[in-house]
Design an enzyme around this catalytic site. Sequence first.
Site, PDB file in Angstrom:
ATOM      1  N   SER A 144      35.245 110.812 -32.079  1.00  0.00           N
ATOM      2  CA  SER A 144      35.458 109.577 -31.313  1.00  0.00           C
ATOM      3  C   SER A 144      34.738 109.613 -29.983  1.00  0.00           C
ATOM      4  O   SER A 144      34.445 108.573 -29.405  1.00  0.00           O
ATOM      5  CB  SER A 144      36.953 109.432 -30.999  1.00  0.00           C
ATOM      6  N   HIS A 165      30.665 107.239 -37.099  1.00  0.00           N
ATOM      7  CA  HIS A 165      31.964 106.975 -36.488  1.00  0.00           C
ATOM      8  C   HIS A 165      32.666 105.825 -37.215  1.00  0.00           C
ATOM      9  O   HIS A 165      32.302 104.655 -37.035  1.00  0.00           O
ATOM     10  CB  HIS A 165      31.786 106.647 -35.001  1.00  0.00           C
ATOM     11  N   GLU A 177      29.829 103.005 -36.857  1.00  0.00           N
ATOM     12  CA  GLU A 177      28.843 103.256 -35.800  1.00  0.00           C
ATOM     13  C   GLU A 177      27.990 104.441 -36.223  1.00  0.00           C
ATOM     14  O   GLU A 177      28.520 105.502 -36.574  1.00  0.00           O
ATOM     15  CB  GLU A 177      29.549 103.577 -34.469  1.00  0.00           C
ATOM     16  N   ASN A 215      34.625 102.735 -28.426  1.00  0.00           N
ATOM     17  CA  ASN A 215      35.522 103.559 -27.606  1.00  0.00           C
ATOM     18  C   ASN A 215      35.145 103.549 -26.122  1.00  0.00           C
ATOM     19  O   ASN A 215      36.000 103.747 -25.259  1.00  0.00           O
ATOM     20  CB  ASN A 215      35.571 104.991 -28.134  1.00  0.00           C
TER      21      ASN A 215
END
Length: 311
Positions: A144, A165, A177, A215
């Site tokens: 993450s 991701h 991602e 994130n």
Amino acid sequence: MRLAHATLSRKLSSSACINQSIKNVVVIGGGLMGSGIAQVAAQSGQNVTIVDLDRKVVEKAQNAINTSLQRVAKKLFKDDLAKADKFLTNSMSRLMLSTNPEEAVGQSDLVVEAIVEKLRIKQNLFKTLDTVAPTHTIFASNTSSLPIGEIAEATQRKDRFVGLHFFNPVPVMKLLEVIRIPETSDDTYNRVMDWGKSVGKQTVTCKDTPGFIVNRLLVPYMMESVRLLERGDATARDIDTAMKLGAGYPMGPFELLDYVGLDTSKFIIEGWAEKFPENPLFKPVPTLNRLVEEGKLGMKTGEGFYKYQKK
Ligand SMILES: CCCCCCCCCCCCCC(=O)CC(=O)SCCNC(=O)CCNC(=O)[C@H](O)C(C)(C)COP(=O)(O)OP(=O)(O)OC[C@H]1O[C@@H](n2cnc3c(N)ncnc32)[C@H](O)[C@@H]1OP(=O)(O)O
Ligand SMILES: NC(=O)C1=CN([C@@H]2O[C@H](COP(=O)(O)OP(=O)(O)OC[C@H]3O[C@@H](n4cnc5c(N)ncnc54)[C@H](O)[C@@H]3O)[C@@H](O)[C@H]2O)C=CC1
């Protein structure tokens, strides 16, 4: 002799696979994310081995995947139970379980790591796998928040290293991602972009920057939510309600923190606080540390910011 044989078989398997699409996937880490990643690969027709430290964990992952696949099958084939059953049986038949990562990667085309959010542990895992995986195998981390480049440092295959991701819950969240490091080859990038689409995801690409896209924006919002709570400005429930009804989020920040796991959240913040000590946004928050110390990790333990019915 054994070593020579192993090297030869790796080279043979690598040359035979070099131009093929990704068929054999190994997912290391059978937790929240690893089980979801294994599921979407298996249901998309790939051979998947899910690896964890403990047999009980991979068996629990298998059960979770079976339950989730039943929900997916019901939606896909709502009017045809026979087809739904065939989809479920075929998907589960492509899923293997293992507690031996070195053995599991022997015939892999892609290894996706989804283990604990700790840099050294990820680096040690990839360093070991780098010596036994076929030359053509692509390595990917589902981290993450950690730099993909720093994870890849542990290997001799930076040209075949990416970040992949996924988002939680993986069977539902459409986004993937894809993160390149400067050394990632075009062939590697193109193959993982095709693979991401083959498992039903919409891919976006991001540089190897902290938190990538989502994130980087989500963590500050989540941190500020906890500070709002700690100042006593509003209750967790009201903050969640406000963000769902006022910003259209499917979950409020505290529901989401409980959903993703307070342990993982804490590891993320600790990593960023260490890396960016001057940024007040990443200053660790007492509430999160207290909950984790008390073993209240969110939905996965039945209690976090909220209490959950034991399933
Ligand atoms: C304290 C300070 C620290 C803060 C700093 C650290 C912060 C860290 C933050 C980031 C942590 C790391 C996370 C990460 O790296 C990236 C992420 O994953 S971010 C999280 C992204 N995910 C979300 O935002 C989820 C938001 N929630 C939702 O979308 C929905 O609530 C959810 C889909 C989860 C559930 O939907 P809901 O309607 O509430 O319930 P249903 O049960 O009806 O489900 C709806 C729909 O979806 C199907 N479904 C749900 N779960 C599954 C599953 N596991 N498998 C298969 N299918 C599933 C279900 O069948 C329903 O389908 P229908 O068609 O409606 O029948
Ligand atoms: N929880 C979330 O919402 C999301 C998490 N991620 C990332 O995915 C990774 C995994 O997160 P979660 O699945 O939530 O964690 P989790 O705690 O649910 O699962 C991690 C699993 O890895 C296993 N593990 C730890 N070290 C291992 C090793 N050396 N070899 C094999 N298995 C090992 C653990 O036993 C555990 O089952 C982390 O890097 C996290 O940042 C990414 C997107 C979303």
